[in-house]
Design a protein around this motif. Structure first.
Motif, PDB file in Angstrom:
ATOM      1  N   UNK A  63      79.599  55.240   9.700  1.00 43.74           N
ATOM      2  CA  UNK A  63      78.893  55.111   8.428  1.00 43.74           C
ATOM      3  C   UNK A  63      78.723  53.637   8.078  1.00 43.74           C
ATOM      4  N   UNK A  64      77.586  53.298   7.498  1.00 44.53           N
ATOM      5  CA  UNK A  64      77.330  51.913   7.108  1.00 44.53           C
ATOM      6  C   UNK A  64      76.327  51.899   5.956  1.00 44.53           C
ATOM      7  N   UNK A  65      76.184  50.746   5.329  1.00 43.23           N
ATOM      8  CA  UNK A  65      75.295  50.592   4.177  1.00 43.23           C
ATOM      9  C   UNK A  65      74.151  49.633   4.470  1.00 43.23           C
ATOM     10  N   UNK A  66      73.793  49.476   5.725  1.00 37.14           N
ATOM     11  CA  UNK A  66      72.700  48.584   6.104  1.00 37.14           C
ATOM     12  C   UNK A  66      71.346  49.266   5.863  1.00 37.14           C
ATOM     13  N   UNK A  67      70.288  48.492   5.624  1.00 38.27           N
ATOM     14  CA  UNK A  67      69.001  49.082   5.233  1.00 38.27           C
ATOM     15  C   UNK A  67      68.462  50.151   6.176  1.00 38.27           C
ATOM     16  N   UNK A  68      68.402  49.875   7.452  1.00 40.39           N
ATOM     17  CA  UNK A  68      67.728  50.783   8.382  1.00 40.39           C
ATOM     18  C   UNK A  68      68.663  51.754   9.083  1.00 40.39           C
ATOM     19  N   UNK A  69      69.976  51.570   8.941  1.00 38.40           N
ATOM     20  CA  UNK A  69      70.906  52.382   9.735  1.00 38.40           C
ATOM     21  C   UNK A  69      71.857  53.226   8.897  1.00 38.40           C
ATOM     22  N   UNK A  70      71.687  53.242   7.567  1.00 36.79           N
ATOM     23  CA  UNK A  70      72.551  54.100   6.756  1.00 36.79           C
ATOM     24  C   UNK A  70      72.088  55.551   6.862  1.00 36.79           C
TER      25      UNK A  70
END
Length: 394
Positions: free
Chosen positions: A183-190
């Motif tokens: 899980x992540x909060x990056x623009x294109x990969x969340x």
């Protein structure tokens, strides 16, 4: 269908009739708050030059919250309050629930259609039309919050709010993203960006990225939470057993607590408009509650209303001006004419370079002047409608 009326009527999100706006017990502050919010929308959406904007009039690049990032959640909070004032009396008659459900579905569908048409306008290409959007998200919030308010009490609504905010935090911060890993909060990969690409495909997302959308599907769930905060605030203000002081004090206290919790949660789940994070819901919803409390005290309790007339003018036709301003902006930016030796320059550029850039040394001031001119032009048009008691409702 959309209807036009010269009679006093309730605006699409549940506004106060003009004829009753000065009567005791009517929430004039709600129309004023809505008008302030939509006026700010027009201001930030229509700069003279997108390359020269003062920082407070821009969205945060990703994490964070600028004054501009408060506008949309304020409007969704207002939607929640408006639903209470539009449906509270009628929902007590359970025999009318079927009729009210159809009314909610109809309004939601029309707003969804207007949002889709606004994205399609002048581009006329179904293969690349953006499906998510501001009006589309408003339509989903009206649908969800309208049905929730119709069938539940405030305790259930509060529980749903907690469940939504907690569940959304888990989804974005714990659940792995297919094809990307943790899980992540990056623009294109969340997780939300992945879901939007899966459902819509990249060609139907925000054209500035095509890999994620600031009004995407998953982020609409916590946006419903913003509407729920408005429902709770509206029901508090409708409590007949409380005097005005208690209503104002309670709303200010609740707003302060919510905003404080949002700032605290920001340490682990950052404020982010594009993701509509749970901390962002609490922070912006808390500020909206405090703002409504202040306006309620000024306009409805103390009766100071003359200063608010321009905002009332915007507030009673809020959806109308937001929708039409978007169409006009698209048209001015799309239509080309010869100018200054060039064969094809947009009408917007011609107007901007003729009436603004020659008179300001700082291009940011010229850009701001262009935005303010847009606000004033729409104010003039809406003022004519206001004086003639014309409200366009769906």
């Amino acid at each position: 269908m959309t209807t036009f009326t010269t009679k006093t009527a309730v605006e699409t999100t549940g506004g106060v009739p003009l004829a009753e706006a000065s009567q005791p017990g009517r929430l004039v502050s709600l129309d004023v708050f809505r008008g302030l919010t939509v006026m700010a929308m027009i201001l930030v959406n229509n700069p003279g030059d997108w390359g020269h904007i003062y920082p407070p009039l821009e969205h945060a690049a990703w994490h964070g919250c600028t004054p501009t990032d408060l506008i949309f959640p304020f409007f969704l909070f207002i939607v929640g309050v408006s639903i209470v004032y539009a449906l509270d009396s009628a929902r007590r008659d359970t025999g009318r629930h079927g009729q009210l459900t159809l009314r909610i579905l109809r309004r939601s569908a029309i707003l969804f259609g207007l949002g889709f048409f606004g994205a399609f306008f002048l581009l006329w290409d179904l293969s690349t039309v953006r499906i998510p959007g501001v009006l589309v998200r408003i339509s989903w919030v009206i649908l969800a919050c309208g049905l929730i308010f119709l069938k539940t009490g405030w305790r259930t609504q509060a529980a749903l709010l907690v469940l939504i905010l907690g569940g959304y935090s888990v989804l974005l911060q714990v659940v792995p993203v297919p094809g990307f890993g943790p899980a992540n909060l990056e623009p294109a990969t969340n997780l939300g960006a992945w879901l939007d690409r899966l459902v819509f495909g990249e060609s139907h997302l925000w054209k500035q990225s095509r890999t994620w959308d600031p009004e995407g599907l998953l982020g609409t769930v916590p946006a419903v939470g913003t509407g729920l905060l408005g429902l709770l605030a509206g029901q508090w203000l409708r409590r007949a057993e409380f005097d005005a002081g208690k209503k104002v004090g309670g709303l200010l206290l609740a707003g302060g607590v919510a905003a404080g919790l949002g700032l605290l949660w920001n340490q682990w789940f950052p404020l982010n408009k594009s993701l509509w994070t749970s901390s962002y819901v609490l922070y912006t919803g808390g500020l909206a509650a405090a703002g409504l409390a202040a306006l309620y005290w000024l306009c409805d309790v103390r009766g100071y209303r003359r200063w608010a007339t321009p905002f009332l003018v915007y507030g009673v036709n809020a959806i109308t001006v937001f929708f039409l301003s978007g169409l006009v902006a698209r048209g001015l930016g799309t239509w080309k004419i010869p100018f200054g030796g060039q064969d094809a320059v947009s009408v917007k550029q011609v107007l901007y370079q003729t009436f603004f850039t020659p008179y300001f040394a700082d291009p940011r001031n010229a850009s701001l002047a262009g935005a303010l001119a847009c606000v004033l032009i729409w104010l003039a048009a809406l003022w004519v409608m206001y004086r003639r008691r014309i409200i366009i409702k769906v």
